[in-house]
Scaffold this motif. Structure first.
Motif, PDB file in Angstrom:
ATOM      1  N   ASP A 161       0.838  -1.209   0.000  1.00 17.40           N
ATOM      2  CA  ASP A 161       0.000   0.000   0.000  1.00 17.40           C
ATOM      3  C   ASP A 161       0.871   1.257   0.000  1.00 17.40           C
ATOM      4  O   ASP A 161       0.571   2.240  -0.685  1.00 17.40           O
ATOM      5  CB  ASP A 161      -0.918  -0.024   1.213  1.00 17.40           C
ATOM      6  CG  ASP A 161      -1.892   1.148   1.225  1.00 17.40           C
ATOM      7  OD1 ASP A 161      -2.256   1.633   0.134  1.00 17.40           O
ATOM      8  OD2 ASP A 161      -2.294   1.586   2.314  1.00 17.40           O
ATOM      9  N   GLY A 162       1.961   1.211   0.767  1.00 16.90           N
ATOM     10  CA  GLY A 162       2.819   2.390   0.880  1.00 16.90           C
ATOM     11  C   GLY A 162       3.445   2.818  -0.437  1.00 16.90           C
ATOM     12  O   GLY A 162       3.646   4.013  -0.680  1.00 16.90           O
ATOM     13  N   LYS A 206       0.979   3.937  -6.172  1.00 15.88           N
ATOM     14  CA  LYS A 206       0.757   5.324  -6.598  1.00 15.88           C
ATOM     15  C   LYS A 206      -0.723   5.681  -6.521  1.00 15.88           C
ATOM     16  O   LYS A 206      -1.602   4.835  -6.667  1.00 15.88           O
ATOM     17  CB  LYS A 206       1.234   5.536  -8.041  1.00 15.88           C
ATOM     18  CG  LYS A 206       2.704   5.322  -8.283  1.00 15.88           C
ATOM     19  CD  LYS A 206       3.052   5.729  -9.711  1.00 15.88           C
ATOM     20  CE  LYS A 206       4.505   5.413 -10.037  1.00 15.88           C
ATOM     21  NZ  LYS A 206       4.744   3.969 -10.222  1.00 15.88           N
ATOM     22  N   LEU A 207      -0.973   6.984  -6.317  1.00 15.57           N
ATOM     23  CA  LEU A 207      -2.333   7.503  -6.380  1.00 15.57           C
ATOM     24  C   LEU A 207      -2.710   7.740  -7.836  1.00 15.57           C
ATOM     25  O   LEU A 207      -1.864   8.081  -8.668  1.00 15.57           O
ATOM     26  CB  LEU A 207      -2.433   8.813  -5.590  1.00 15.57           C
ATOM     27  CG  LEU A 207      -2.122   8.692  -4.094  1.00 15.57           C
ATOM     28  CD1 LEU A 207      -2.092  10.075  -3.450  1.00 15.57           C
ATOM     29  CD2 LEU A 207      -3.142   7.808  -3.392  1.00 15.57           C
ATOM     30  N   TYR A 253      -6.437  12.563  -8.778  1.00 10.58           N
ATOM     31  CA  TYR A 253      -5.643  13.649  -8.209  1.00 10.58           C
ATOM     32  C   TYR A 253      -5.095  14.624  -9.244  1.00 10.58           C
ATOM     33  O   TYR A 253      -4.582  15.682  -8.881  1.00 10.58           O
ATOM     34  CB  TYR A 253      -4.478  13.077  -7.395  1.00 10.58           C
ATOM     35  CG  TYR A 253      -4.909  12.454  -6.089  1.00 10.58           C
ATOM     36  CD1 TYR A 253      -4.861  13.181  -4.904  1.00 10.58           C
ATOM     37  CD2 TYR A 253      -5.385  11.156  -6.036  1.00 10.58           C
ATOM     38  CE1 TYR A 253      -5.266  12.625  -3.698  1.00 10.58           C
ATOM     39  CE2 TYR A 253      -5.790  10.576  -4.848  1.00 10.58           C
ATOM     40  CZ  TYR A 253      -5.730  11.319  -3.680  1.00 10.58           C
ATOM     41  OH  TYR A 253      -6.137  10.758  -2.495  1.00 10.58           O
ATOM     42  N   GLU A 282       1.367  14.071  -4.088  1.00 12.49           N
ATOM     43  CA  GLU A 282       0.574  13.408  -3.055  1.00 12.49           C
ATOM     44  C   GLU A 282       0.990  11.947  -2.883  1.00 12.49           C
ATOM     45  O   GLU A 282       0.906  11.393  -1.785  1.00 12.49           O
ATOM     46  CB  GLU A 282      -0.911  13.501  -3.389  1.00 12.49           C
ATOM     47  CG  GLU A 282      -1.486  14.913  -3.264  1.00 12.49           C
ATOM     48  CD  GLU A 282      -1.343  15.469  -1.855  1.00 12.49           C
ATOM     49  OE1 GLU A 282      -1.298  14.692  -0.890  1.00 12.49           O
ATOM     50  OE2 GLU A 282      -1.267  16.710  -1.708  1.00 12.49           O
ATOM     51  N   THR A 283       1.454  11.308  -3.965  1.00  5.50           N
ATOM     52  CA  THR A 283       1.983   9.951  -3.845  1.00  5.50           C
ATOM     53  C   THR A 283       3.229   9.938  -2.968  1.00  5.50           C
ATOM     54  O   THR A 283       3.392   9.071  -2.101  1.00  5.50           O
ATOM     55  CB  THR A 283       2.302   9.368  -5.234  1.00  5.50           C
ATOM     56  OG1 THR A 283       1.074   9.176  -5.953  1.00  5.50           O
ATOM     57  CG2 THR A 283       3.001   8.025  -5.119  1.00  5.50           C
ATOM     58  N   ARG A 298       3.983  12.155  -0.706  1.00 10.56           N
ATOM     59  CA  ARG A 298       3.562  12.446   0.671  1.00 10.56           C
ATOM     60  C   ARG A 298       3.085  11.156   1.346  1.00 10.56           C
ATOM     61  O   ARG A 298       3.438  10.853   2.485  1.00 10.56           O
ATOM     62  CB  ARG A 298       2.457  13.490   0.675  1.00 10.56           C
ATOM     63  CG  ARG A 298       2.125  14.013   2.085  1.00 10.56           C
ATOM     64  CD  ARG A 298       0.736  14.580   2.153  1.00 10.56           C
ATOM     65  NE  ARG A 298       0.516  15.714   1.295  1.00 10.56           N
ATOM     66  CZ  ARG A 298       0.556  17.000   1.695  1.00 10.56           C
ATOM     67  NH1 ARG A 298       0.828  17.274   2.947  1.00 10.56           N
ATOM     68  NH2 ARG A 298       0.312  17.973   0.858  1.00 10.56           N
ATOM     69  N   LYS A 299       2.272  10.377   0.620  1.00 13.88           N
ATOM     70  CA  LYS A 299       1.758   9.111   1.140  1.00 13.88           C
ATOM     71  C   LYS A 299       2.895   8.153   1.481  1.00 13.88           C
ATOM     72  O   LYS A 299       2.897   7.508   2.540  1.00 13.88           O
ATOM     73  CB  LYS A 299       0.827   8.502   0.087  1.00 13.88           C
ATOM     74  CG  LYS A 299       0.327   7.094   0.372  1.00 13.88           C
ATOM     75  CD  LYS A 299      -0.663   6.688  -0.727  1.00 13.88           C
ATOM     76  CE  LYS A 299      -1.087   5.245  -0.571  1.00 13.88           C
ATOM     77  NZ  LYS A 299      -0.340   4.340  -1.423  1.00 13.88           N
ATOM     78  N   VAL A 327       4.806   9.356   4.660  1.00 15.34           N
ATOM     79  CA  VAL A 327       4.055   9.071   5.889  1.00 15.34           C
ATOM     80  C   VAL A 327       4.158   7.592   6.230  1.00 15.34           C
ATOM     81  O   VAL A 327       4.359   7.209   7.384  1.00 15.34           O
ATOM     82  CB  VAL A 327       2.588   9.506   5.724  1.00 15.34           C
ATOM     83  CG1 VAL A 327       1.753   9.034   6.908  1.00 15.34           C
ATOM     84  CG2 VAL A 327       2.487  11.024   5.591  1.00 15.34           C
ATOM     85  N   ALA A 328       4.029   6.733   5.200  1.00 13.09           N
ATOM     86  CA  ALA A 328       4.158   5.293   5.437  1.00 13.09           C
ATOM     87  C   ALA A 328       5.565   4.938   5.887  1.00 13.09           C
ATOM     88  O   ALA A 328       5.765   4.073   6.756  1.00 13.09           O
ATOM     89  CB  ALA A 328       3.808   4.524   4.165  1.00 13.09           C
ATOM     90  N   ARG A 339       2.377  17.782   7.471  1.00 18.71           N
ATOM     91  CA  ARG A 339       0.985  17.853   7.913  1.00 18.71           C
ATOM     92  C   ARG A 339       0.445  19.280   7.794  1.00 18.71           C
ATOM     93  O   ARG A 339      -0.761  19.478   7.674  1.00 18.71           O
ATOM     94  CB  ARG A 339       0.869  17.384   9.358  1.00 18.71           C
ATOM     95  CG  ARG A 339       1.289  15.937   9.593  1.00 18.71           C
ATOM     96  CD  ARG A 339       0.998  15.512  11.024  1.00 18.71           C
ATOM     97  NE  ARG A 339       1.508  14.183  11.287  1.00 18.71           N
ATOM     98  CZ  ARG A 339       2.675  13.950  11.900  1.00 18.71           C
ATOM     99  NH1 ARG A 339       3.425  14.963  12.309  1.00 18.71           N
ATOM    100  NH2 ARG A 339       3.090  12.713  12.108  1.00 18.71           N
TER     101      ARG A 339
END
Length: 718
Positions: free
Chosen positions: A144-145, A148-149, A154, A161-162, A164-165, A168-169, A416
């Motif tokens: 999942d980490g 890609k979005l 998007y 944003e990918t 960023r995801k 965070v992961a 954030r």
């Protein structure tokens, strides 16, 4: 023989001559083309090499781990069947090549399993739930980490944003970024099938984001190859020149670096130190940097590599160093001890350079074999970050978590606060552009309370937000190495820092703080506050940022004292405002100027702004003081000259507050010969309060003079 074959032959001959074993990650992708033969009960041919490499790095691998990899490969191969890459190869060659890269670097079974499946959810009908049910929640999280979005959801924000995801992961499991780095490496190797403009775009993101991340995670084996691939795409002429220099050295008859290495072996053998001595050829970007450092002068044979000495224990490293500096002439300026003071990315090694009897200067790296493994593979070499036993230990016995290094913790904090993808993307590149960190010792009162890692070039403003988050707005001063200093002071490695905070403050940052802030966390917090408190017009018609609220709330005013204006203008119906540039108070001599909106701005007659407006022909409006008190009180700027001492700032602010006076802003100039000057803009409850305030400030020990700001000084900052 072609030029490429000649280079390979020369490199192989040089490696044999030097006794060097090198790892070429590029060859790992070829195993993906071996086919997918094999029955249901045996390991498919295509992953036999993967299993062999994995067992070489992890001899304890059990049969159930091999079975897990077999099942993951079969799911990936069947789900990607029929898909091809732009090169025309079966798509399965990509996840297999990525997994082989990670296996060679020593990744454990969970990472390899997720790597085989890393594109299934993104590009096939396989779901995350299916991955979780078949291979467990850890593998599901990793897949999942790195997924890609969708651009359809998007748009242009999909890429930032990918990332960023993924970041965070990565904060919870560093293996997410390990898979992403290996994925990008294989994609960069095969980028030649893309259009030139797309190659340049992908190479640019790799340079700005992926390579710095590889550096921070300590994965040098991936970082160096990524650098060379980007170098070839973005700077083809420089790359070609550098490759030509490397090829010429590989084919040269003489081997000066090999001769120095042989001498090193002899010295260490005679000293009874068991060590492995090899030569580490520099990669293309490294050679290019040396060439630039030499000012474009021709490079010698010793410039194309470094000598690597591997030993068993930490103490052996220093024993080797002693022998080297005794038997050769050391180049002291090149000595660095990254064992006693490891880099922020876990890297440990001794760096030195020595000259032999012939005057040849060679760079030498000294490290243990464990250090070497971590230097090459970084966090990948640490295995599962959730396995405490495998992690390095701090001096107090606590586990050192590489995923919570200072740079990553900072990054996760400020991201954030950056909801806008463009802000996040530009801030991420700026943050990663910082190529080194400094360590600052923070103090609470007079005692050391911890260490703070900041990027090089960070200021005290950055430190305030790094420690207190958005509560950094309440910082009213700092001490650097025991002395009061401006908030804009750039911090240096090893500085001791004490942040002086006013917890009762409702103030906001000065606009100048943006100029001092180097970290995204600070810049985003300051910019957001300034956006929420927009600029207001000043009396001379220009724009200025809105004033911050008082550091200490001003006392409440009686209704009777807020009936009429403090100054009266000879202009019927005009609103009257006291100019902030010179802060007039009764009984100052004042004059007025009509400004926008029908108001009249009141300035001290000697105020440079007033003098300038009169000189340009601006008409004046007669004004006089009345007996009333303005609703917000009077504002004045006072300066205190004092001998520098601990708690001076705190004692002065307490003396001001005791007079019922609110502090609008405060500034401390750097000490000069043990003397310091404080500047306060204050809000007075009535016209008589200024004299009492200045008397109270003079009574503070160490203060030898208190006076009103001269107009020129007050106007230095509008």
């Amino acid at each position: 023989m072609s030029a490429e074959n000649a280079v390979n032959a020369g490199r192989a001959a040089q490696a044999r001559r030097r006794g060097l074993r090198t790892i070429d990650l590029r060859r790992l992708g070829r195993a993906a083309l071996l086919g997918t033969g094999g029955g249901r009960d045996r390991v498919p041919d295509a992953i036999e090499h993967l299993i062999k490499v994995h067992r070489t790095r992890h001899p304890e691998v059990r049969a159930d781990a091999v079975e897990t990899l077999r099942r993951a490969y079969l799911l990936a191969e069947s789900s990607h069947r029929g898909q091809t890459r732009k090169s025309g190869e079966p798509y399965i060659t990509h996840p297999l090549a990525v997994t082989l890269i990670l296996a060679e670097l020593g990744a454990e079974t969970t990472t390899l399993t997720a790597s085989l499946l890393h594109d299934t959810v993104e590009d096939t009908e396989v779901t995350l739930d299916q991955v979780g049910l078949g291979f467990g929640e850890e593998v599901r999280y990793l897949v999942d980490g790195v997924t890609k979005l969708e651009k359809v959801d998007y748009g242009a924000a999909a890429e930032p944003e990918t990332f960023r995801k993924m970041l965070v992961a990565t904060g919870s499991d560093v293996r997410v970024m390990s898979i992403k780095l290996a994925d990008r490496l294989h994609n960069m190797r095969t980028l030649g099938v893309m259009r030139p403009e797309k190659q340049a775009r992908i190479a640019g993101v790799t340079r700005d984001v992926l390579i710095p991340l590889a550096e921070r995670l300590g994965v040098q084996a991936l970082k160096t190859e990524l650098e060379d691939l980007v170098f070839a795409i973005l700077h083809p002429e420089e790359h070609a020149r550098t490759r030509a220099m490397i090829e010429a050295d590989a084919l040269a008859a003489e081997d000066p670096l090999g001769a120095v290495a042989a001498d090193v072996r002899t010295v260490l053998r005679e000293a009874g130190i068991a060590a492995e001595v090899a030569i580490r050829p520099r990669h293309a970007v490294s050679v290019h940097r040396v060439w630039l450092k030499r000012g474009g002068a021709p490079l010698g044979g010793c410039d194309f590599g470094r000598i690597l000495v591997l030993v068993a224990e930490d103490a052996d490293c220093y024993a080797v160093l002693g022998e080297l500096h005794t038997c050769f002439t050391p180049v002291i300026a090149e000595f660095k001890d990254f064992i006693a003071a490891p880099k922020f990315n876990l890297y440990q090694s001794l760096h030195t350079a020595v000259a032999d009897n012939g005057g040849r200067i060679a760079e030498i790296l000294v490290r243990t074999r464990k250090m070497h493994r971590v230097a090459e593979a970084g966090v990948i070499a640490l295995g599962d970050p959730h396995e405490v036993a495998e992690q390095p230990q701090a001096a107090d016995g606590e586990r050192v978590d590489p995923t919570q290094a200072g740079w990553l913790a900072r990054l996760l904090e400020w991201q954030r606060a950056a909801p806008d993808p463009d802000t996040f993307w530009s801030a991420l590149r700026d943050d990663l552009a910082q190529d080194r960190e400094i360590t600052v010792v923070t103090q609470q009162g007079g005692d050391a309370s911890g260490t703070l890692r900041l990027p090089a070039g960070a200021s005290c403003v950055d430190a305030a937000y790094a420690v207190h988050g958005e509560a950094g707005h309440a910082c009213v001063g700092v001490r650097v190495n025991g002395r009061l200093a401006p908030l804009g002071t750039k911090l240096r490695d090893g500085d001791t820092l004490q942040l002086l905070m006013d917890d009762s403050a409702s103030s906001g940052p000065d606009p100048d703080w943006l100029e001092h802030a180097a970290t995204p966390a600070a810049r985003i917090a300051i910019a957001r506050w300034l956006t929420q408190h927009p600029a207001d017009p000043v009396e001379d018609g220009s724009e200025r940022p809105a004033q911050a609220p008082a550091l200490r709330p001003a006392p409440a005013l009686d209704a009777a004292r807020t009936g009429e204006p403090v100054a009266v203008a000879d202009l019927p119906g005009a609103m009257v405002r006291l100019a902030r540039c010179c802060t007039p108070v009764p009984p100052d001599r004042v004059t007025g100027f009509a400004i926008r909106g029908g108001a009249v701005a009141v300035h001290r007659v000697e105020c440079p702004t007033a003098v300038r407006m009169i000189a340009t022909g601006r008409g004046t409006v007669p004004v006089r003081w009345s007996d009333g008190t303005p609703a917000g009180g009077y504002r004045a700027t006072v300066l205190a000259e004092a001998l520098s001492r601990p708690r001076l700032l705190a004692d002065l602010t307490e003396a001001i507050a005791a007079q019922g006076v609110g502090i609008v802003s405060a500034a401390v100039e750097p000490p000069q010969e043990h003397r310091v000057r404080h500047t306060y803009t204050v809000e007075l409850p009535d016209r008589h309060a200024l004299t009492a305030l200045m008397r109270a400030m003079r009574s503070v020990p160490g203060v030898y003079d208190v006076y009103r700001a001269k107009p020129a000084m007050a106007s230095a900052r509008p």
